[in-house]
Design a protein around this motif. Structure first.
Motif, PDB file in Angstrom:
ATOM      1  N   GLY A 427       0.809  -1.214   0.000  1.00 28.62           N
ATOM      2  CA  GLY A 427       0.000   0.000   0.000  1.00 28.62           C
ATOM      3  C   GLY A 427       0.840   1.261   0.000  1.00 28.62           C
ATOM      4  N   VAL A 428       1.944   1.239   0.733  1.00 25.22           N
ATOM      5  CA  VAL A 428       2.837   2.404   0.773  1.00 25.22           C
ATOM      6  C   VAL A 428       3.507   2.606  -0.579  1.00 25.22           C
ATOM      7  CG1 VAL A 428       4.924   3.333   1.848  1.00 25.22           C
ATOM      8  CG2 VAL A 428       3.207   2.183   3.253  1.00 25.22           C
ATOM      9  N   LEU A 429       3.877   1.509  -1.245  1.00 20.64           N
ATOM     10  CA  LEU A 429       4.501   1.623  -2.559  1.00 20.64           C
ATOM     11  C   LEU A 429       3.534   2.223  -3.576  1.00 20.64           C
ATOM     12  CD1 LEU A 429       6.379  -1.790  -2.555  1.00 20.64           C
ATOM     13  CD2 LEU A 429       7.435   0.481  -2.537  1.00 20.64           C
ATOM     14  N   THR A 430       2.268   1.850  -3.500  1.00 20.59           N
ATOM     15  CA  THR A 430       1.269   2.436  -4.393  1.00 20.59           C
ATOM     16  C   THR A 430       1.148   3.935  -4.171  1.00 20.59           C
ATOM     17  OG1 THR A 430       0.048   0.339  -4.456  1.00 20.59           O
ATOM     18  CG2 THR A 430      -1.148   2.336  -5.091  1.00 20.59           C
ATOM     19  N   GLU A 431       1.121   4.348  -2.915  1.00 19.06           N
ATOM     20  CA  GLU A 431       1.069   5.772  -2.590  1.00 19.06           C
ATOM     21  C   GLU A 431       2.341   6.482  -3.057  1.00 19.06           C
ATOM     22  OE1 GLU A 431       0.267   9.568  -1.135  1.00 19.06           O
ATOM     23  OE2 GLU A 431      -1.044   7.893  -1.650  1.00 19.06           O
ATOM     24  N   ALA A 432       3.478   5.809  -2.919  1.00 16.94           N
ATOM     25  CA  ALA A 432       4.741   6.412  -3.350  1.00 16.94           C
ATOM     26  C   ALA A 432       4.730   6.704  -4.841  1.00 16.94           C
ATOM     27  CB  ALA A 432       5.898   5.483  -2.996  1.00 16.94           C
ATOM     28  N   VAL A 433       4.250   5.772  -5.632  1.00 19.54           N
ATOM     29  CA  VAL A 433       4.195   5.980  -7.080  1.00 19.54           C
ATOM     30  C   VAL A 433       3.224   7.101  -7.422  1.00 19.54           C
ATOM     31  CG1 VAL A 433       3.596   4.914  -9.289  1.00 19.54           C
ATOM     32  CG2 VAL A 433       4.908   3.631  -7.594  1.00 19.54           C
ATOM     33  N   HIS A 434       2.123   7.197  -6.690  1.00 17.80           N
ATOM     34  CA  HIS A 434       1.168   8.291  -6.905  1.00 17.80           C
ATOM     35  C   HIS A 434       1.859   9.640  -6.677  1.00 17.80           C
ATOM     36  CE1 HIS A 434      -2.688  10.306  -7.146  1.00 17.80           C
ATOM     37  NE2 HIS A 434      -2.443  10.896  -5.995  1.00 17.80           N
ATOM     38  N   ARG A 435       2.649   9.743  -5.623  1.00 20.43           N
ATOM     39  CA  ARG A 435       3.367  10.986  -5.349  1.00 20.43           C
ATOM     40  C   ARG A 435       4.443  11.238  -6.404  1.00 20.43           C
ATOM     41  NH1 ARG A 435       4.482  11.067   1.211  1.00 20.43           N
ATOM     42  NH2 ARG A 435       2.448  10.232   1.851  1.00 20.43           N
ATOM     43  N   LEU A 436       5.097  10.160  -6.848  1.00 18.17           N
ATOM     44  CA  LEU A 436       6.133  10.314  -7.862  1.00 18.17           C
ATOM     45  C   LEU A 436       5.531  10.809  -9.177  1.00 18.17           C
ATOM     46  CD1 LEU A 436       9.148   9.924  -8.419  1.00 18.17           C
ATOM     47  CD2 LEU A 436       8.662   7.555  -9.052  1.00 18.17           C
ATOM     48  N   ALA A 437       4.372  10.290  -9.530  1.00 18.30           N
ATOM     49  CA  ALA A 437       3.694  10.755 -10.738  1.00 18.30           C
ATOM     50  C   ALA A 437       3.322  12.227 -10.618  1.00 18.30           C
ATOM     51  CB  ALA A 437       2.461   9.899 -11.002  1.00 18.30           C
ATOM     52  N   ALA A 438       2.851  12.620  -9.443  1.00 15.33           N
ATOM     53  CA  ALA A 438       2.506  14.030  -9.232  1.00 15.33           C
ATOM     54  C   ALA A 438       3.750  14.907  -9.302  1.00 15.33           C
ATOM     55  CB  ALA A 438       1.813  14.197  -7.884  1.00 15.33           C
ATOM     56  N   ALA A 439       4.855  14.417  -8.770  1.00 21.34           N
ATOM     57  CA  ALA A 439       6.110  15.171  -8.829  1.00 21.34           C
ATOM     58  C   ALA A 439       6.560  15.341 -10.264  1.00 21.34           C
ATOM     59  CB  ALA A 439       7.179  14.456  -8.007  1.00 21.34           C
ATOM     60  N   SER A 440       6.444  14.287 -11.056  1.00 20.26           N
ATOM     61  CA  SER A 440       6.849  14.351 -12.451  1.00 20.26           C
ATOM     62  C   SER A 440       6.001  15.358 -13.220  1.00 20.26           C
ATOM     63  CB  SER A 440       6.736  12.969 -13.092  1.00 20.26           C
ATOM     64  OG  SER A 440       7.032  13.002 -14.462  1.00 20.26           O
ATOM     65  N   THR A 441       4.732  15.364 -12.943  1.00 21.71           N
ATOM     66  CA  THR A 441       3.826  16.276 -13.634  1.00 21.71           C
ATOM     67  C   THR A 441       4.135  17.728 -13.283  1.00 21.71           C
ATOM     68  OG1 THR A 441       2.091  14.596 -13.637  1.00 21.71           O
ATOM     69  CG2 THR A 441       1.399  16.879 -13.973  1.00 21.71           C
ATOM     70  N   SER A 442       4.604  17.957 -12.070  1.00 21.47           N
ATOM     71  CA  SER A 442       4.782  19.332 -11.600  1.00 21.47           C
ATOM     72  C   SER A 442       6.043  20.003 -12.123  1.00 21.47           C
ATOM     73  CB  SER A 442       4.812  19.344 -10.064  1.00 21.47           C
ATOM     74  OG  SER A 442       6.017  18.764  -9.589  1.00 21.47           O
ATOM     75  N   VAL A 443       7.000  19.232 -12.596  1.00 20.61           N
ATOM     76  CA  VAL A 443       8.270  19.852 -13.013  1.00 20.61           C
ATOM     77  C   VAL A 443       8.179  20.250 -14.479  1.00 20.61           C
ATOM     78  CG1 VAL A 443       9.585  18.573 -11.312  1.00 20.61           C
ATOM     79  CG2 VAL A 443       9.326  17.626 -13.600  1.00 20.61           C
ATOM     80  N   ARG A 444       8.824  21.352 -14.800  1.00 22.33           N
ATOM     81  CA  ARG A 444       8.769  21.825 -16.171  1.00 22.33           C
ATOM     82  C   ARG A 444       9.827  21.133 -17.009  1.00 22.33           C
ATOM     83  NH1 ARG A 444      12.929  25.417 -17.114  1.00 22.33           N
ATOM     84  NH2 ARG A 444      13.915  26.367 -15.298  1.00 22.33           N
ATOM     85  N   THR A 445       9.695  21.175 -18.300  1.00 24.23           N
ATOM     86  CA  THR A 445      10.682  20.603 -19.210  1.00 24.23           C
ATOM     87  C   THR A 445      12.007  21.322 -19.041  1.00 24.23           C
ATOM     88  OG1 THR A 445       8.976  20.066 -20.804  1.00 24.23           O
ATOM     89  CG2 THR A 445      11.240  20.136 -21.621  1.00 24.23           C
ATOM     90  N   VAL A 446      13.094  20.565 -19.005  1.00 22.34           N
ATOM     91  CA  VAL A 446      14.412  21.137 -18.790  1.00 22.34           C
ATOM     92  C   VAL A 446      14.889  21.838 -20.051  1.00 22.34           C
ATOM     93  CG1 VAL A 446      16.802  20.623 -18.239  1.00 22.34           C
ATOM     94  CG2 VAL A 446      14.974  19.373 -17.112  1.00 22.34           C
ATOM     95  N   THR A 447      15.331  23.087 -19.900  1.00 24.85           N
ATOM     96  CA  THR A 447      15.901  23.798 -21.045  1.00 24.85           C
ATOM     97  C   THR A 447      17.242  24.422 -20.705  1.00 24.85           C
ATOM     98  OG1 THR A 447      14.724  25.819 -20.398  1.00 24.85           O
ATOM     99  CG2 THR A 447      13.637  24.368 -21.981  1.00 24.85           C
TER     100      THR A 447
END
Length: 467
Positions: A427-447
């Motif tokens: 259950g914790v791993l599932t929550e971790a991936v949910h947070r990781l996906a949110a983190a990925s979405t929040s960062v802008r493309t590197v330029t």
């Protein structure tokens, strides 16, 4: 009484030059015999807190006060990590799975039967009881070619590798080839003992031996059973190529047998040392199978290096702790170690499955490697996503993951992360991936590149982060 007076003098409550009460007067005030006060004064005079002066009694000597405790700051170059409630950084097994009851029972058995002389200065290279059991285990499980007399018990794999690299440097080796990527902390430690660390790339079949063959190097450190951190297994063709290279140049292969017990797609793969014991030094430990705090490891060196290794271990620390060696020997002998491995393997496989499923659902475009075994997976980030930004954004959400850039040394480093499933339930791993996906979405493309000041660097996870 003397201790109380010392504290008062140090604190300035009894200032330097002040006269203390006579022994008779103080004894009367405290309701003790005069002899007690006389003895206390004599002790304080001997220790320099008081001084007797003719005609003026006993006075307080000028004693320097202890300095105030300085504030402790983080070492240079290190960034204080934010608090995490989910930590997926690699480096530790599931410490909650340590077989405490079994270890305690074996410890009691050992203490009841262990001869007194075994608690003295025994052979620095290890208790024979452990070397005998471990030799049988390594032959049975790792297909190693080893006899008890050729095993050296060390204080963890790091000491074993350090001793070997020091020996190589003493015998004229100036270059050590390492895999890229590989353990950044380990390469930093070994780099203190040999002048040049050379990075050799790793692909889907493991170490690229053709790149190694282009160098003047005659020593290489590899993790063939489960490459760290990519998780790939050295292919049969590459194993043969690597052995032929070592034979041709009369070189040495340092085999770090990293987490070989935990394979989920097949049985454990035999070690390289079993193919050519004259050119391969096998290094293993109980850090991932039991716990790193035990500080138990082992080395099987080629015979030409064995006597040097014995002397190096003797001179380094005169031997590893003996009692835990006998306890591990008991667990190997009665089958408890094998049963523990089977239990933890099932637990890790269940957690691996939970992590892989969650990643496939929430981050399907992230390339994954290493799912076949070990305690973590490596995740290649999509184009345009920076690992440091993702790590920082994850940290803001209470999730710790580790980037891999420092593990590539001098070679180009793709943006990747490592996520360990060893210490978190499904259950914790599932929550971790949910947070990781949110983190990925929040960062802008590197330029702008990795030196962009907007990136808040997160302290990388190494063995030191757990001390």
């Amino acid at each position: 009484m003397s201790e109380a007076m010392k504290q008062s003098i140090r604190a300035g409550l009894l200032p330097a030059g002040s006269t203390v009460p006579s022994s008779r007067a103080l004894a009367g005030d405290l309701g003790v015999s005069r002899g007690v006060v006389v003895d206390a004064y004599a002790q304080l005079v001997a220790e320099g807190f008081l001084v007797g002066r003719a005609g003026s009694g006993t006075v307080v000597r000028d004693v320097a006060r202890p300095p105030s405790r300085p504030s402790v700051s983080a070492p240079a170059g290190r960034v204080e990590a934010p608090p995490y409630d989910i930590d997926l950084r690699p480096g530790l097994p599931d410490l909650a799975s340590f077989p405490r009851a079994v270890w305690l029972a074996a410890t009691r058995d050992v203490l009841r039967s262990l001869p007194d002389e075994e608690l003295g200065y025994v052979a620095p290279w290890g208790a024979m009881a452990l070397r005998e059991e471990l030799a049988d285990y390594l032959k049975r499980v790792r297909a190693a070619m080893v006899e008890p007399d050729h095993l050296v018990i060390v204080t963890g794999a790091t000491q074993g590798l350090t001793l070997l690299v020091r020996m190589l440097a003493e015998t004229g080796h100036t270059i050590l080839a390492v895999e890229s990527p590989s353990n950044a902390s380990q390469r930093r430690v070994l780099g203190r003992h040999i002048s040049n660390i050379l990075d050799i790339p790793v692909d889907d079949e493991g170490l690229v031996v053709t790149e190694l063959e282009r160098t003047a190097c005659r020593a290489v450190l590899v993790t063939p059973s489960h490459q760290y951190p990519s998780g790939v297994t050295l292919s049969p063709a590459r194993r043969s190529e690597l052995i032929r290279w070592a034979q041709r140049v009369d070189g040495v292969i340092l085999e770090d047998d990293h987490a070989p017990e935990f394979r989920f797609d097949r049985g454990p793969i035999g070690c390289l040392q079993g193919l050519d014991p004259q050119h391969v030094a096998l290094v293993g430990s109980a850090s991932k199978s039991l716990a790193p705090g035990l500080r138990l490891g082992w080395v099987v060196a080629p015979l030409v290096l064995h006597e040097m290794l014995l002397a190096a271990k003797r001179d380094d620390d005169f031997g590893s702790p003996v009692l835990s060696q006998h306890v591990l020997a008991r667990l190997l002998a009665n089958g408890a170690y094998d049963r523990h491995i089977r239990r933890t393997r099932r637990r890790y496989m269940e957690r691996r499955d939970a992590l892989v499923t969650a990643l496939a659902e929430e981050l399907p475009d992230w390339e994954m490697s290493g799912r076949g075994g070990g305690l973590h997976v490596m995740l290649r980030l999509p184009a345009g996503v920076d690992e440091e930004r993702v790590c920082a954004a994850a940290a803001d959400r209470g999730l710790a993951v580790q980037g891999t850039r420092a593990m590539y040394g001098s070679l180009p480093a793709p943006h990747s992360l490592i996520a360990s499933y060893a210490r978190a339930p499904a259950g914790v791993l599932t929550e971790a991936v949910h947070r990781l996906a949110a983190a990925s979405t929040s960062v802008r493309t590197v330029t702008t590149g990795s030196n962009d000041p907007a990136i808040r660097r997160v302290r990388p996870a190494t063995a030191l982060d757990y001390f």
